[in-house]
Motif scaffolding. Sequence first.
Motif, PDB file in Angstrom:
ATOM      1  N   GLU A   1      -3.470   0.806  -3.319  1.00 27.28           N
ATOM      2  CA  GLU A   1      -2.417  -0.145  -3.688  1.00 27.28           C
ATOM      3  C   GLU A   1      -1.341   0.625  -4.475  1.00 27.28           C
ATOM      4  OE1 GLU A   1      -0.294  -2.491  -6.211  1.00 27.28           O
ATOM      5  OE2 GLU A   1      -2.053  -1.501  -7.070  1.00 27.28           O
ATOM      6  N   TRP A   2      -0.077   0.281  -4.242  1.00 28.63           N
ATOM      7  CA  TRP A   2       1.051   1.079  -4.742  1.00 28.63           C
ATOM      8  C   TRP A   2       1.043   1.242  -6.277  1.00 28.63           C
ATOM      9  CZ3 TRP A   2       4.248   4.684  -3.494  1.00 28.63           C
ATOM     10  CH2 TRP A   2       5.458   4.871  -4.177  1.00 28.63           C
TER      11      TRP A   2
ATOM     12  N   THR B   1     -10.095   1.198  -2.143  1.00 27.48           N
ATOM     13  CA  THR B   1      -9.767   0.771  -0.784  1.00 27.48           C
ATOM     14  C   THR B   1      -9.879   1.963   0.166  1.00 27.48           C
ATOM     15  OG1 THR B   1      -8.102  -0.593  -1.846  1.00 27.48           O
ATOM     16  CG2 THR B   1      -7.975  -0.433   0.541  1.00 27.48           C
TER      17      THR B   1
ATOM     18  N   SER C   1      -9.311   5.196  -5.732  1.00 28.16           N
ATOM     19  CA  SER C   1      -9.032   4.094  -4.806  1.00 28.16           C
ATOM     20  C   SER C   1     -10.293   3.309  -4.444  1.00 28.16           C
ATOM     21  CB  SER C   1      -8.376   4.582  -3.526  1.00 28.16           C
ATOM     22  OG  SER C   1      -8.124   3.450  -2.717  1.00 28.16           O
TER      23      SER C   1
ATOM     24  N   PHE D   1       0.809  -1.212   0.000  1.00 27.63           N
ATOM     25  CA  PHE D   1       0.000   0.000   0.000  1.00 27.63           C
ATOM     26  C   PHE D   1       0.847   1.269   0.000  1.00 27.63           C
ATOM     27  CE2 PHE D   1      -3.153  -3.155   0.682  1.00 27.63           C
ATOM     28  CZ  PHE D   1      -4.237  -2.648  -0.025  1.00 27.63           C
TER      29      PHE D   1
ATOM     30  N   ASP E   1      -6.410   4.232   1.868  1.00 27.42           N
ATOM     31  CA  ASP E   1      -5.100   3.967   1.263  1.00 27.42           C
ATOM     32  C   ASP E   1      -5.327   3.515  -0.177  1.00 27.42           C
ATOM     33  OD1 ASP E   1      -2.341   3.642   1.072  1.00 27.42           O
ATOM     34  OD2 ASP E   1      -2.179   2.512   2.943  1.00 27.42           O
TER      35      ASP E   1
END
Length: 471
Positions: free
Chosen positions: A187-188, A182, A180, A153, A185
């Motif tokens: 995901e990278w 999520t 996002s 993340f 945060d």
Amino acid sequence: MGQTLPSTCDTLIIGAGMSGLAAGIRLAQYDQNVVVLDRHALWGGLNSFYKKAGRPFDVGLHALTNYVDKGTRGKPLTRILRQLRIPYDALELGQQWISESAFPGVKLRFSNDFQLLRSEVAEKFPSQIDGFDRLSAYLAEYPDLPSDGPPVFARTRLAEYLTDEQLVDLLLLPILYYGSPTPSDIEWGSFVVLWKSLYEEGFARPKGGVRTILSLLRDRFRELGGQLHMRQGVSQVLHENGKAIGVRLDSGHEIRAARILSSAGLVETMDLCGEALNKQYSEDKFAGEMTFVECISLLDTPLQDLGHDKTITFFNSSERLVYEAPTDAFDCQSGVICCPDHYDNQVPQHEPALRLTLRAHPKMWFQMGDEEYAAAKHAAWQQGHAAILPFAPDIRDHTVFVDTFTPRTVRKFTGHSRGVVYGSPTKSPDGTTDLENLFLMGTDQGFLGIVGAMLSGIAMANVHALQTSPS
Ligand SMILES: Cc1cc2nc3c(=O)[nH]c(=O)nc-3n(C[C@H](O)[C@H](O)[C@H](O)COP(=O)(O)OP(=O)(O)OC[C@H]3O[C@@H](n4cnc5c(N)ncnc54)[C@H](O)[C@@H]3O)c2cc1C
């Protein structure tokens, strides 16, 4: 659209949104017999258009991200246009004026010139500028692909470069709101894609809004002989021995296909495959929960005359960033204020407009009766416009017309489970599913937004439908 439904094709595409149309064009260019089906009457999916009270509206267009100048090589926007053979000038893009990420007492302004963001960080967070420079240099070289493997993340990776949590929140706010699935945060790999598309590249708007993009896509697809069939919902993906063999439509008509590309979403696509396959993809576990209510207010006065000159303001009224599904129907602690007229080269579609996006509960809107639903929409407009007063002018006495969409609207017009906009937190970076020749593209493959969805459609067409020989 006036064509007879076929009974076979090379590639069948579920969904006439950005990814479906881009994939369709790519395949039709290579002489495939390609059929695009959509349950809705208008193409465009999450970024379509409509008319209300005689006024034309875009469903979702805040910004075309990934802006680059004409002729820039190797960037997503110019790459898509080259692959679809659409001339850059046909988009008639106007660049954003200026946007900002705003918390109480601190704002970071940004534009299509990355140096503005850098100078804002240098001025407001001088102790962080070395870390910021290392981060931006690293990201500039990082491949813009959704990552495979176990998720890492963004907050974890950002902590390697930035020690000030307020700066991290300020940088994350626009990125989370524009992509996002999520809470709190991202995901990278998705962070990197969005960093490039929002900060390194930037925002623009076609002169005619989303209709300009959608007309170009539809016309190009048809010119190439592609078949676009609206009001043709897919009720079932037919399969045998682990292979998709075609689809059954709501009307009962069946079409056999060598392969299927679906932009319906992970849970939604697996749902079409029948109980044996869909039971692993329960809505609660896989559908995601980030969805929004958006109030579009038409005004009697240009926003500039009310003292507001920003294109997009991402606001957060508490100290720390709030980005999660609310416990009530909607939540006003953070959101997006978009002024679609604040781009160069615009021809207003109607009265001056302000779009206010707030986070919405993923279930409550579906449980309301009609009166409660109308009252909740009105409350979102009232409370939302009161909450943004530290960040934008008071438009309540200048509003002549309001239209509000909710998760219910999203589900009704796109079929997305719970009306989620950024899909499932579980992505399929290579597009594969449990069936051998059924592939996901668009949001649940991992690329979203207008440019991202088109990139995804092209990539999935290239990999799964052009590198195998058509039947
Ligand atoms: C309000 C809002 C504002 C947004 N603003 C922006 C913005 O400013 N800039 C930006 O870049 N992005 C924006 N986005 C995001 C962007 O619109 C999406 O990421 C992108 O359009 C997704 O495209 P897609 O092709 O993956 O899927 P979708 O657009 O969801 O298309 C899927 C299509 O599949 C069809 N379908 C589903 N199930 C079936 C079935 N069983 N049979 C037949 N058809 C089916 C649906 O009707 C739909 O047309 C916004 C989204 C929303 C909702």
